[in-house]
Design a protein around this motif. Sequence first.
Motif, PDB file in Angstrom:
ATOM      1  N   HIS A  39      -7.182   3.414   5.638  1.00  0.00           N
ATOM      2  CA  HIS A  39      -7.599   2.891   4.320  1.00  0.00           C
ATOM      3  C   HIS A  39      -7.149   1.424   4.189  1.00  0.00           C
ATOM      4  O   HIS A  39      -7.877   0.591   3.635  1.00  0.00           O
ATOM      5  N   GLY A  40      -5.940   1.126   4.685  1.00  0.00           N
ATOM      6  CA  GLY A  40      -5.398  -0.231   4.549  1.00  0.00           C
ATOM      7  C   GLY A  40      -6.264  -1.265   5.262  1.00  0.00           C
ATOM      8  O   GLY A  40      -6.492  -2.364   4.741  1.00  0.00           O
ATOM      9  N   ILE A  41      -6.747  -0.899   6.457  1.00  0.00           N
ATOM     10  CA  ILE A  41      -7.608  -1.828   7.211  1.00  0.00           C
ATOM     11  C   ILE A  41      -8.896  -2.070   6.425  1.00  0.00           C
ATOM     12  O   ILE A  41      -9.370  -3.203   6.296  1.00  0.00           O
ATOM     13  N   ILE A  42      -9.444  -0.997   5.883  1.00  0.00           N
ATOM     14  CA  ILE A  42     -10.725  -1.112   5.163  1.00  0.00           C
ATOM     15  C   ILE A  42     -10.545  -1.957   3.889  1.00  0.00           C
ATOM     16  O   ILE A  42     -11.384  -2.808   3.568  1.00  0.00           O
ATOM     17  N   VAL A  51     -15.655   5.970   2.691  1.00  0.00           N
ATOM     18  CA  VAL A  51     -14.609   6.166   3.702  1.00  0.00           C
ATOM     19  C   VAL A  51     -14.585   7.634   4.145  1.00  0.00           C
ATOM     20  O   VAL A  51     -14.177   8.517   3.391  1.00  0.00           O
ATOM     21  N   ASN A  52     -15.061   7.858   5.373  1.00  0.00           N
ATOM     22  CA  ASN A  52     -15.197   9.227   5.894  1.00  0.00           C
ATOM     23  C   ASN A  52     -14.060   9.530   6.875  1.00  0.00           C
ATOM     24  O   ASN A  52     -14.039   9.018   7.984  1.00  0.00           O
ATOM     25  N   ASN A  53     -13.108  10.376   6.403  1.00  0.00           N
ATOM     26  CA  ASN A  53     -12.035  10.801   7.310  1.00  0.00           C
ATOM     27  C   ASN A  53     -12.085  12.315   7.551  1.00  0.00           C
ATOM     28  O   ASN A  53     -11.109  12.927   7.959  1.00  0.00           O
ATOM     29  N   ALA A  54     -13.247  12.904   7.238  1.00  0.00           N
ATOM     30  CA  ALA A  54     -13.531  14.305   7.578  1.00  0.00           C
ATOM     31  C   ALA A  54     -12.641  15.313   6.857  1.00  0.00           C
ATOM     32  O   ALA A  54     -12.520  16.456   7.311  1.00  0.00           O
ATOM     33  N   ILE A  55     -12.040  14.895   5.744  1.00  0.00           N
ATOM     34  CA  ILE A  55     -11.069  15.758   5.068  1.00  0.00           C
ATOM     35  C   ILE A  55     -10.793  15.247   3.655  1.00  0.00           C
ATOM     36  O   ILE A  55     -11.089  14.092   3.344  1.00  0.00           O
ATOM     37  N   TYR A  56     -10.273  16.113   2.784  1.00  0.00           N
ATOM     38  CA  TYR A  56      -9.728  15.637   1.513  1.00  0.00           C
ATOM     39  C   TYR A  56      -8.274  15.250   1.802  1.00  0.00           C
ATOM     40  O   TYR A  56      -7.426  16.128   1.960  1.00  0.00           O
ATOM     41  N   GLY A  57      -7.976  13.969   1.848  1.00  0.00           N
ATOM     42  CA  GLY A  57      -6.604  13.557   2.138  1.00  0.00           C
ATOM     43  C   GLY A  57      -5.660  13.839   0.984  1.00  0.00           C
ATOM     44  O   GLY A  57      -4.590  14.414   1.133  1.00  0.00           O
ATOM     45  N   MET A  58      -6.095  13.464  -0.228  1.00  0.00           N
ATOM     46  CA  MET A  58      -5.195  13.488  -1.383  1.00  0.00           C
ATOM     47  C   MET A  58      -4.636  14.876  -1.692  1.00  0.00           C
ATOM     48  O   MET A  58      -3.499  15.020  -2.131  1.00  0.00           O
ATOM     49  N   THR A  59      -5.456  15.895  -1.458  1.00  0.00           N
ATOM     50  CA  THR A  59      -5.030  17.254  -1.844  1.00  0.00           C
ATOM     51  C   THR A  59      -4.408  18.017  -0.675  1.00  0.00           C
ATOM     52  O   THR A  59      -4.409  19.244  -0.665  1.00  0.00           O
ATOM     53  N   GLY A  60      -3.931  17.297   0.315  1.00  0.00           N
ATOM     54  CA  GLY A  60      -3.197  17.945   1.400  1.00  0.00           C
ATOM     55  C   GLY A  60      -4.064  18.482   2.509  1.00  0.00           C
ATOM     56  O   GLY A  60      -3.598  19.281   3.334  1.00  0.00           O
ATOM     57  N   GLY A  61      -5.340  18.055   2.537  1.00  0.00           N
ATOM     58  CA  GLY A  61      -6.159  18.391   3.705  1.00  0.00           C
ATOM     59  C   GLY A  61      -7.117  19.546   3.546  1.00  0.00           C
ATOM     60  O   GLY A  61      -7.292  20.342   4.469  1.00  0.00           O
ATOM     61  N   GLN A  62      -7.778  19.647   2.362  1.00  0.00           N
ATOM     62  CA  GLN A  62      -8.857  20.634   2.225  1.00  0.00           C
ATOM     63  C   GLN A  62     -10.002  20.277   3.168  1.00  0.00           C
ATOM     64  O   GLN A  62     -10.206  19.108   3.480  1.00  0.00           O
ATOM     65  N   PHE A  76       0.839  -1.205   0.000  1.00  0.00           N
ATOM     66  CA  PHE A  76       0.000   0.000   0.000  1.00  0.00           C
ATOM     67  C   PHE A  76       0.873   1.254   0.000  1.00  0.00           C
ATOM     68  O   PHE A  76       1.929   1.279   0.640  1.00  0.00           O
ATOM     69  N   HIS A  77       0.403   2.302  -0.668  1.00  0.00           N
ATOM     70  CA  HIS A  77       1.126   3.579  -0.638  1.00  0.00           C
ATOM     71  C   HIS A  77       0.628   4.469   0.495  1.00  0.00           C
ATOM     72  O   HIS A  77       1.106   5.584   0.662  1.00  0.00           O
ATOM     73  N   TYR A  78      -0.364   4.004   1.248  1.00  0.00           N
ATOM     74  CA  TYR A  78      -0.983   4.852   2.278  1.00  0.00           C
ATOM     75  C   TYR A  78       0.015   5.234   3.366  1.00  0.00           C
ATOM     76  O   TYR A  78       0.953   4.486   3.656  1.00  0.00           O
ATOM     77  N   CYS A  79      -0.217   6.393   3.984  1.00  0.00           N
ATOM     78  CA  CYS A  79       0.678   6.881   5.048  1.00  0.00           C
ATOM     79  C   CYS A  79       0.613   5.932   6.248  1.00  0.00           C
ATOM     80  O   CYS A  79      -0.404   5.259   6.458  1.00  0.00           O
ATOM     81  N   SER A 105     -12.746   6.790   9.333  1.00  0.00           N
ATOM     82  CA  SER A 105     -11.365   6.435   9.030  1.00  0.00           C
ATOM     83  C   SER A 105     -10.433   7.564   9.456  1.00  0.00           C
ATOM     84  O   SER A 105     -10.881   8.705   9.651  1.00  0.00           O
ATOM     85  N   THR A 106      -9.147   7.271   9.584  1.00  0.00           N
ATOM     86  CA  THR A 106      -8.196   8.292  10.043  1.00  0.00           C
ATOM     87  C   THR A 106      -7.384   8.890   8.889  1.00  0.00           C
ATOM     88  O   THR A 106      -7.170   8.241   7.861  1.00  0.00           O
ATOM     89  N   CYS A 107      -6.903  10.098   9.107  1.00  0.00           N
ATOM     90  CA  CYS A 107      -5.934  10.715   8.191  1.00  0.00           C
ATOM     91  C   CYS A 107      -4.894  11.427   9.064  1.00  0.00           C
ATOM     92  O   CYS A 107      -4.915  12.649   9.188  1.00  0.00           O
ATOM     93  N   PRO A 108      -4.015  10.614   9.706  1.00  0.00           N
ATOM     94  CA  PRO A 108      -3.040  11.231  10.622  1.00  0.00           C
ATOM     95  C   PRO A 108      -2.206  12.324   9.950  1.00  0.00           C
ATOM     96  O   PRO A 108      -1.893  13.339  10.575  1.00  0.00           O
ATOM     97  N   THR A 109      -1.905  12.123   8.674  1.00  0.00           N
ATOM     98  CA  THR A 109      -1.050  13.098   7.980  1.00  0.00           C
ATOM     99  C   THR A 109      -1.691  14.484   7.942  1.00  0.00           C
ATOM    100  O   THR A 109      -1.078  15.476   8.336  1.00  0.00           O
ATOM    101  N   ASN A 110      -2.928  14.546   7.490  1.00  0.00           N
ATOM    102  CA  ASN A 110      -3.552  15.871   7.359  1.00  0.00           C
ATOM    103  C   ASN A 110      -4.254  16.342   8.624  1.00  0.00           C
ATOM    104  O   ASN A 110      -4.573  17.522   8.749  1.00  0.00           O
TER     105      ASN A 110
END
Length: 248
Positions: free
Chosen positions: A24-27, A120-131, A16-19, A211-216
């Motif tokens: 996402h990996g668990i899902i 998958v709801n992580n409350a943010i746009y992960g791909m674009t750096g956290g919009q 996986f390329h995920y952070c 789901s989580t997005c620790p990075t953003n």
Amino acid sequence: MQVVAKKPDSLTDKDFHYCPGCTHGIIHRLVAEVMDELDIREKTIGIAPVGCSVLAYEYFDCDMQEASHGRAPAVATGVKRVHPDKVVFTYQGDGDLASIGTAEIVHAANRGENITTIFVNNAIYGMTGGQMAPTTLLGQKTTTSPAGRKKDIAGSPIKISEMLAVLDGAAYIERVSVHDVKHIIKAKKAIKKAFKMQLEGKGFTMIEVLSTCPTNWGIEPVEALKWLEENMIPIYKPQVLKEAGEGE
Ligand SMILES: Cc1ncc(C[n+]2csc(CCOP(=O)(O)OP(=O)(O)O)c2C)c(N)n1
Ligand code: SF4
């Protein structure tokens, strides 16, 4: 040596390329385990979104089709109608499904398309750096809401599962989470049920997975699991939102 745990057959060998700490990996794993257990890999077609999971087609070892921003439910509709004997699922984030793709998901659910959506709801746009996403919590700081989301400017977080549950075509909608083992086990049961209902021709099914997005979110992976539990669960309560009974 006895094998006690292995990668599901429905996942490829690709890393996986995920952070680190991204759920996402668990899902992905849960969806793949369900495909294995229902023995449907050979007849499953997944639709990948735009977002961090844009490369989902690299990871699921079933037939996959990429869709442009938010259009996965429309693509899934076409695929399923041409191949009604296949199992068709979309895998979409909240920026993809709840913003640019709102119309597609509402109408696919309303038509009762016999497809399954993994939302998958992580409350943010992960791909674009956290919009900020439509699902971003009030007060939550993002790159486009640096002072925190304000209700008078951006409205309240959209509860997509509640919204779709009122539609006649929605057969089964459940919100689950993957922040701890107990919730992961429940999440898998819900995903399995949704796929089973599709096999029975019951209509539109969707599992929203918190789901989580620790990075953003700007926090460590373990802290992110706690943040989800403390901040997302009170707003997005894990629950069955819709389960159509016999004759409905
Ligand atoms: C307002 C807006 N519309 C469309 C796009 C195009 N776009 C790029 S990434 C993305 C979705 C990414 O977020 P999400 O679906 O939440 O998945 P994640 O990356 O968090 O897994 C979209 C719709 C955009 N960046 N901003
Ligand atoms: S940016 Fe966020 S959603 Fe995307 S892979 Fe990293 S942690 Fe996961």
